[in-house]
Design an enzyme around this catalytic site. Structure first.
Site, PDB file in Angstrom:
ATOM      1  N   SER A 348      43.347  37.108  43.591  1.00  0.00           N
ATOM      2  CA  SER A 348      42.315  36.086  43.462  1.00  0.00           C
ATOM      3  C   SER A 348      41.608  36.183  42.128  1.00  0.00           C
ATOM      4  CB  SER A 348      41.296  36.215  44.598  1.00  0.00           C
ATOM      5  OG  SER A 348      40.272  35.254  44.441  1.00  0.00           O
ATOM      6  N   ASP A 349      41.440  35.044  41.483  1.00  0.00           N
ATOM      7  CA  ASP A 349      40.574  34.973  40.318  1.00  0.00           C
ATOM      8  C   ASP A 349      39.136  35.238  40.779  1.00  0.00           C
ATOM      9  OD1 ASP A 349      39.702  34.273  37.654  1.00  0.00           O
ATOM     10  OD2 ASP A 349      39.030  32.375  38.496  1.00  0.00           O
ATOM     11  N   LYS A 350      38.302  35.736  39.886  1.00  0.00           N
ATOM     12  CA  LYS A 350      36.911  36.028  40.256  1.00  0.00           C
ATOM     13  C   LYS A 350      35.997  34.834  39.989  1.00  0.00           C
ATOM     14  CE  LYS A 350      34.187  38.210  37.452  1.00  0.00           C
ATOM     15  NZ  LYS A 350      33.046  37.249  37.326  1.00  0.00           N
ATOM     16  N   THR A 351      35.892  34.447  38.727  1.00  0.00           N
ATOM     17  CA  THR A 351      34.924  33.442  38.326  1.00  0.00           C
ATOM     18  C   THR A 351      35.260  32.077  38.916  1.00  0.00           C
ATOM     19  OG1 THR A 351      34.644  34.649  36.252  1.00  0.00           O
ATOM     20  CG2 THR A 351      33.754  32.409  36.355  1.00  0.00           C
ATOM     21  N   THR A 599      45.095  32.736  43.956  1.00  0.00           N
ATOM     22  CA  THR A 599      44.070  31.705  43.965  1.00  0.00           C
ATOM     23  C   THR A 599      43.424  31.631  42.593  1.00  0.00           C
ATOM     24  OG1 THR A 599      42.195  33.113  44.590  1.00  0.00           O
ATOM     25  CG2 THR A 599      43.590  32.288  46.369  1.00  0.00           C
TER      26      THR A 599
END
Length: 921
Positions: A348-351, A599
């Protein structure tokens, strides 16, 4: 918890530790560097532009589009499709137009379902192109002109201002549009490219990337890279080269290859045998004619091929896609529904995905007995109204949401009880904003300042406690801002109010989503372009482990690919990554045999979204991410992913159920008819065989709405297990078929004769038609589950359709028509035996599932990979046993220590009691 210090804080000379910003820097070749020495006041000449345009091409992304017709024809490829197409051609050769029409219709229906469900309005490259600026200001031949961004070449000098989209990768020159020196930095929002939550300040010599946005300042830059060579261009290239065959298609092809193999082998044996055996047929029936034999094996082939397999699978996934759409999960690639059930790692991407991608107030550091409301009020008074700076916006938003006096105001710029008499906006040289305020109640005035922590601390005369607090915040990845005010009656004496802390906070549902994913056997890994300390802080707040590694671990030349892959598997995430790094993480995990979900929402996520088995674009994503993804979430956050996982696992169970049933049915059919054709030269008429295939497969379409038992772990296609179980169940069904065949032949005289005989003599056709239609079909009640069939009963619609189909077959043989009539009692007995037999097969199935293990697979089919995996598992078990043994030993020592300690304590108590008694005496 809010930190606070005593009124008499410690003065000192501690310095704030500046957090180093790690940023990816592109390498510039010496040849290219030589082209960047352009005079900023003149720019390139027309001849230089023409030469470089010919060398580097226009500043645009290459367009790659797939022909819609070729895309549609792609649905006619694959193992099963090829076999059906061969059968279609053979049926035309022998002029069997009924079979030809049915087979062709099934092919077209399956292709249309796939094409319509997966039709895309735009490509990922189109979306990437739309993120680029359209016009830019550039120096050419001594004039500042506006031109299309596609005309830019390396060496061009461009002007970047507030609100501009950077048109190409460039190097800042540190001067303004007319050559004047600039004091301030350029504030760049590159979150969509790199995933960094905070805008990045850049000064002379730093690189700005195409598609990032200028948030503050003005500078000129020299273009370093254009088109496909830019940061975003390389992302587009990664998308265009990612064209791997989907996981589901591989599974269907493996099943198809198995069925093709046994069908072709058995059909060839029959053809060769009958060509030789009936050569010069003395009966005059011309049974040795090639076309006659081809017609026989065509019937066998068509009936054996699971013509409905792709269609049933597609319809099941399409129904699942509609169920997900109701939960705001839009499926763009149909097979992603099945693949999502098998995902064991979710990157998963964070921002913007796990976090809100907006700066908000966190717990502040407070000094001199000031409160949280005080620091919010003073920071608001010192905030510049209408400024586009994200930090100023965060300050104003937090104060307006939390302070009562700022609610229900008649004018949104007024602060009840206070009046701003003068304001000094942010200046890069002073690094603070300052306001002079009048308290309308007391008519006294004071000043408020807000700015960089080191500036504010210097303004109040130093504060070691504040310095330690700022350093502690920085080590957790939080941005700090100092706030101070003057004491009453003295504009020259400042006191510290405290330190604001800002962070891009996790979404409210992210932690719960991660926990639920972990409970479902899906490991979540955070992969972000943000700084390592920020990634660790966010991971901590999300309840994840904090084993975060920087991107350098992914390209470490001193480590083998296996070692790097182990890092990927064990780490909870990676920070400071660029699109190539995200792509590499997904690629390494896939090479280890894991199905990976990804994601993201930004341009930087697009390549990894396209590479992943299931790419998921989250709410509010860029067009690039949306186009590259397989699934798009319309609701904010990741909570809908859990709904997607549960729905996809239900769909997987239905598909596995149908696959096991259909392969079992095909194996049974081939075994039985291969033997009876070879031995007795007998088969069912073509129309009955086709009727069985079509009617039964149409009925099983309702499996898409059947009850399903959702697995607690990621599902996996175990092809070896599937085929082995199909063969065992197929053998059991074949035994039952021969029992019917011989019983009705020997007991009732229903001899196996061809269609040249009167209908009354061909009653065996009706008996075997009813049996072969019903017995394998009822097996689907068993294949629905790995356990006993009563553990999760089928839905009423599913049961009614399956049973209803066989009642139709029962009525057909009782009343005749397509088949010779048989006594109703005999027909009912055949149907009842078929229904009861699935219970017997259900017991066989459960025992097979219980005894099946990876060790058994590795023993039966000992491939090199399986032997290695088995050895690793055994070594892991031995190591785990040693660990538990050590833990037991430590536990025993602890227990013994506790016992001894308790015994000694008891002795001390008894001694003390004895002494007390003696003293009393």
């Amino acid at each position: 918890m809010t930190e606070k210090i005593e009124e008499t804080h410690t003065k000192g000379n501690l310095e704030i530790e500046e957090a180093e910003h790690h940023e990816h820097e592109d390498e510039i070749s010496p040849e290219l560097e030589a082209l960047l020495k352009t005079d900023p006041k003149v720019g390139l000449t027309a001849s230089e532009v023409a030469e470089r345009l010919a060398q580097f091409g226009p500043n645009e992304l290459a367009e790659v589009k797939r022909n819609p017709l070729l895309k549609f024809l792609g649905y006619f490829t694959g193992a099963i499709a090829y076999l059906i197409e061969v059968a279609c051609i053979i049926s035309a050769v022998v002029k069997d137009w009924l079979d030809f029409g049915i087979i062709l219709a099934l092919l077209l229906v399956n292709a249309c379902i796939g094409f319509i469900e997966e039709s895309k309005a735009e490509s990922a490259l189109d979306a990437l192109r739309q993120t680029l600026a359209l016009k830019t200001r550039c120096w050419r031949d001594g004039h500042l002109v506006e031109l299309d961004v596609s005309a830019l070449v390396p060496g061009d000098v461009i002007v970047l201002r507030l609100g501009d989209i950077v048109p190409a990768d460039g190097r800042l020159l540190g001067i303004g549009a007319t050559g004047e020196a600039t004091e301030g930095d350029l504030l760049i929002d590159q979150s969509a490219l790199t995933g960094e939550a905070f805008p990045v300040a850049k000064n002379k010599g730093k690189t700005v990337y195409s598609s990032s946005i200028v948030k503050q300042g003005q500078q000129m830059a020299v273009v370093t890279k254009t088109g496909g060579n830019t940061f975003i261009g390389r992302a587009a290239n990664l998308i265009s080269i990612t064209t791997e065959e989907g996981h589901f298609q591989k599974i269907i092809n493996r099943i198809g290859n198995f069925l093709i193999l046994i069908t072709v082998v058995l059909v060839l044996i029959i053809m060769v045998y009958q060509l030789v055996h009936f050569h010069g047929d003395p009966t005059g029936q011309n049974r040795g004619n090639f076309l006659n034999i081809l017609r026989k094996v065509l019937v066998l082939t068509v009936a054996a091929i699971p013509v409905g397999l792709p269609t049933v699978m597609s319809v099941t996934m399409a129904v699942g896609a509609k169920q997900l759409a109701a939960k705001k999960v839009i499926v763009k690639r149909l097979t992603a529904v099945e693949e999502m059930a098998s995902v064991s790692v979710l990157c998963s991407d964070k921002t913007g995905t796990l976090t809100l991608n907006e700066l908000t107030f966190d717990e502040p550091y407070l000094a001199n007995e000031f409160t949280s409301d005080d620091i919010l009020l003073y920071s608001y008074l010192a905030a510049e109204a209408g400024a586009n700076d994200p930090i100023e916006l965060a300050v104003r938003t937090a104060a307006e949401e939390q302070l009562e006096i700022l609610k229900n105001r008649t004018h949104k710029h007024d602060v009840p009880g206070f009046k701003v008499t003068s304001f000094l906006p942010f200046n890069p040289s002073t690094k603070l904003t300052q306001a002079t305020i009048t308290n309308l109640e007391t008519q006294s005035s004071f000043k408020v300042a807000k700015g960089a922590p080191q500036v504010i601390i210097r303004l109040v005369g130093g504060d070691d406690d504040a310095v330690r607090a700022v350093n502690a915040l920085a080590k957790r990845g939080l941005r700090a801002l100092g706030v101070a005010r003057t004491v009453d009656g003295n504009f020259d004496q400042w006191e510290l109010v405290g330190m604001i802390s800002l962070i891009d906070p996790p979404r409210p549902d992210s932690a719960e989503t991660i926990r639920r994913c972990n409970n479902m056997g899906v490991s979540v890994k955070m992969i972000t372009g943000d700084q390592l300390i920020i990634a660790k802080e966010v991971a901590h707040r999300l309840g994840m482990q904090r084993v975060m590694l920087d991107a350098g671990h992914l390209v470490d030349a001193d480590k083998s690919e296996d070692e790097i892959t182990e890092h990927c598997i064990r780490a909870d995430g990676f920070a400071q990554v660029i699109p190539e790094h995200k792509y590499r993480v997904v690629e390494l995990l896939q090479k280890r045999g894991l199905l990976v979900g990804m994601t993201g929402d930004g341009v930087n996520d697009a390549p990894a979204l396209k590479k992943a088995n299931v790419g998921i674009a989250v709410h509010g994503c860029t067009d690039a991410a949306r186009s590259a993804a397989d699934i798009v979430l319309l609701a904010p956050g990741l909570s809908t992913i859990v709904d997607g996982l549960m729905t996809s696992r239900a769909i997987f169970q239905r598909m596995r159920s149908y696959a096991l049933y259909r392969i079992t049915s095909t194996v049974h059919f081939l075994m039985f008819f291969f033997i009876v054709v070879m031995v007795y030269d007998w088969s069912l008429p073509a129309d009955l065989l086709i009727l069985i295939c079509i009617l039964n497969d149409l009925a099983t379409l309702v499996i898409s709405v059947d009850n399903a038992q959702i697995s607690v772990h990621p599902d996996k296609w175990r092809i070896g297990q599937l085929i082995t179980m199909s063969i065992v169940l197929g053998l059991c069904l074949t035994a039952l078929s021969f029992a019917h065949f011989f019983f009705f032949w020997k007991h009732y005289g229903y001899a196996p004769v061809d269609d040249s005989h009167p209908k009354d003599e061909r009653r065996l056709e009706s008996i075997m038609y009813l049996h072969i239609s019903s017995a394998p079909h009822f097996v689907i009640f068993s294949t629905r589950l790995t356990g006993y069939f009563w553990e999760n009963l089928p839905s009423p619609i599913f049961a009614a359709v399956i049973i209803g189909t066989q009642i139709i077959a029962l009525l057909m043989v009782i009343f005749g028509g397509l088949t010779p009539k048989v006594p109703a009692g005999q027909a009912v007995v055949v149907l009842c035996i078929s229904f009861a037999y699935f219970v017997v097969l259900d017991f066989v199935k459960v025992q097979l599932f219980k005894s099946w293990s990876f060790e058994l697979t590795a023993t039966l089919v000992p491939t090199a990979a399986r032997r290695l995996k088995l050895a690793n598992r055994k070594a892991s078990k031995i190591q785990q046993a040693r660990v538990w043994n050590s833990i037991d030993q430590v536990r025993k020592v602890a227990v013994m220590t506790a016992v001894v300690s308790s015994f000694q304590e008891r002795k001390h108590v008894e001694h003390a009691e004895h002494v007390a008694v003696e003293e009393v005496k």
